[in-house]
Design an enzyme around this catalytic site. Structure first.
Site, short mmCIF file in Angstrom:
data_model
loop_
_atom_site.label_atom_id
_atom_site.label_comp_id
_atom_site.label_asym_id
_atom_site.label_seq_id
_atom_site.Cartn_x
_atom_site.Cartn_y
_atom_site.Cartn_z
N LYS A 126 -13.57 -77.64 136.63
CA LYS A 126 -14.58 -78.68 136.38
C LYS A 126 -14.15 -79.54 135.20
O LYS A 126 -14.27 -80.77 135.23
CB LYS A 126 -15.95 -78.04 136.13
CG LYS A 126 -16.58 -77.49 137.40
CD LYS A 126 -17.81 -76.62 137.12
CE LYS A 126 -18.30 -76.00 138.42
NZ LYS A 126 -19.39 -75.02 138.24
N GLN B 38 -22.58 -72.30 133.53
CA GLN B 38 -21.90 -71.62 134.64
C GLN B 38 -22.62 -70.29 134.94
O GLN B 38 -22.82 -69.48 134.05
CB GLN B 38 -20.43 -71.37 134.26
CG GLN B 38 -19.60 -70.78 135.36
CD GLN B 38 -19.45 -71.71 136.58
OE1 GLN B 38 -19.21 -72.90 136.44
NE2 GLN B 38 -19.61 -71.15 137.76
N ASP C 154 -26.36 -79.89 137.66
CA ASP C 154 -26.27 -78.96 138.78
C ASP C 154 -27.46 -79.14 139.73
O ASP C 154 -27.41 -78.68 140.87
CB ASP C 154 -26.28 -77.50 138.27
CG ASP C 154 -24.90 -76.85 138.34
OD1 ASP C 154 -24.04 -77.36 139.10
OD2 ASP C 154 -24.69 -75.83 137.65
#
Ligand code: NAD
Length: 277
Positions: free
Chosen positions: A48, A92, A115
């Site tokens: 990422k 994460q 997200d």
């Protein structure tokens, strides 16, 4: 039979984002928080960060000890919520067991929740007033769009009902006027259900679960599964060789949904940046 090439679609999305970012007054900023030392999570975070740098974003990687308390983690998020040049915050998952993931996700300001997992962003998707949408399901919709597939009135069967894939996927499809069946590990007669589908989205985390017996002639299949086999190879949730002569279009693994998820994360960060500017 068409191959829905997620890698290629993702590359083109990333090139468009890189071009757009050049015209911005400052680079969009994404902070990625990693807690502990899960090897798979470390790889995801590295990928990422690399993708951010390649399109010209500012990327901040914060690596926290597995012993961090929930309060300390939330206070770090609050600092990033107030940070002027950080537009997106990503934690994460999974987090260590002593931390409540929902509490942490909901501590992120909805306009920085790239997200799209916060209660507010999921609620907006549910009400068909989407703002920042979960990356993987949004990527699947982009892939179906790439073959100009019209979802209106189509029967879509989703195999898997997790918060990050199956459930938001159902809302995405419903918002495009599809008829949706969501299956989970307790679903009865799952093969028959899948066999009536115009579109199958496989997201169970079971290698090669979906085979030719599950698929009707001409169906479209998107394989979200990423499973590491004992021989070290990656496998999807679909038995590609078994279904390929039956389907009209299918996404491969690797090179399908995986690269799309990261490209959509970049797209979501641009959405977050624009919402704050
Ligand atoms: P999860 O374990 O959180 O959820 C799995 C879901 O599938 C559950 O609802 C479970 O009930 C259901 N399920 C399990 N076995 C089943 C079976 N035999 N029949 C029907 N339903 C079954 O998983 P997740 O996080 O949603 O991930 C699913 C898969 O997608 C994994 O392989 C994961 O690696 C992959 N994934 C890929 C991406 C990507 O970017 N391509 C992103 C997220 C997850």
């Amino acid at each position: 039979m068409k191959i829905i090439d997620g890698k290629k679609i993702a590359e083109s999305l990333r090139a468009d984002i890189a071009k757009e970012v050049k015209g911005f007054t400052r680079p969009p900023g994404l902070a990625v928080i990693l807690v502990g030392h899960d090897p798979a999570s470390e790889v995801y975070v590295r990928n990422k960060t690399k993708a951010c740098v390649e399109v010209g974003f500012y990327s901040d990687q914060l690596h926290k000890s597995a012993n961090i308390t929930q309060e300390e983690l939330i206070s770090e998020i609050n600092r990033l919520n107030d940070h002027k040049t950080i537009d997106g915050i990503l934690v994460q998952l999974p987090l260590p067991k002593h931390i409540d993931e929902n509490a942490v996700i909901d501590a992120i300001l909805p306009e920085k929740d790239v997200d799209g997992f916060s209660s507010e962003n999921i609620g907006k998707l549910m009400q068909n007033k989407p703002f920042i949408r979960p990356c993987t399901p949004k990527g699947v919709i982009t892939m179906l769009g790439s073959i100009n597939y019209n979802l209106k009135g189509k029967h879509c069967v989703i195999v898997g009902a997790s918060n990050i894939v199956g459930r938001p996927m159902a809302m995405e499809l419903l918002n495009l006027d599809a008829t949706v069946t969501i299956c989970n590990s307790s679903t009865k007669d799952i093969k028959q259900k899948a066999k009536s589908a115009d579109v199958i989205i496989a997201a169970a985390g079971v290698p090669h679960l979906v085979n030719a017996d599950w698929v009707k002639e001409g169906a479209v299949i998107i394989d979200v599964g990423i499973n590491r086999l004992d021989n070290g190879k990656l496998a999807g949730d679909v038995d590609f060789e078994s279904v390929k002569s039956k389907v009209s279009a299918i996404s491969p693994v690797p090179g399908g949904v995986g690269p799309m998820t990261i490209a959509i994360l970049l797209e979501n960060t641009v959405t977050a940046y624009k919402a704050r500017i």
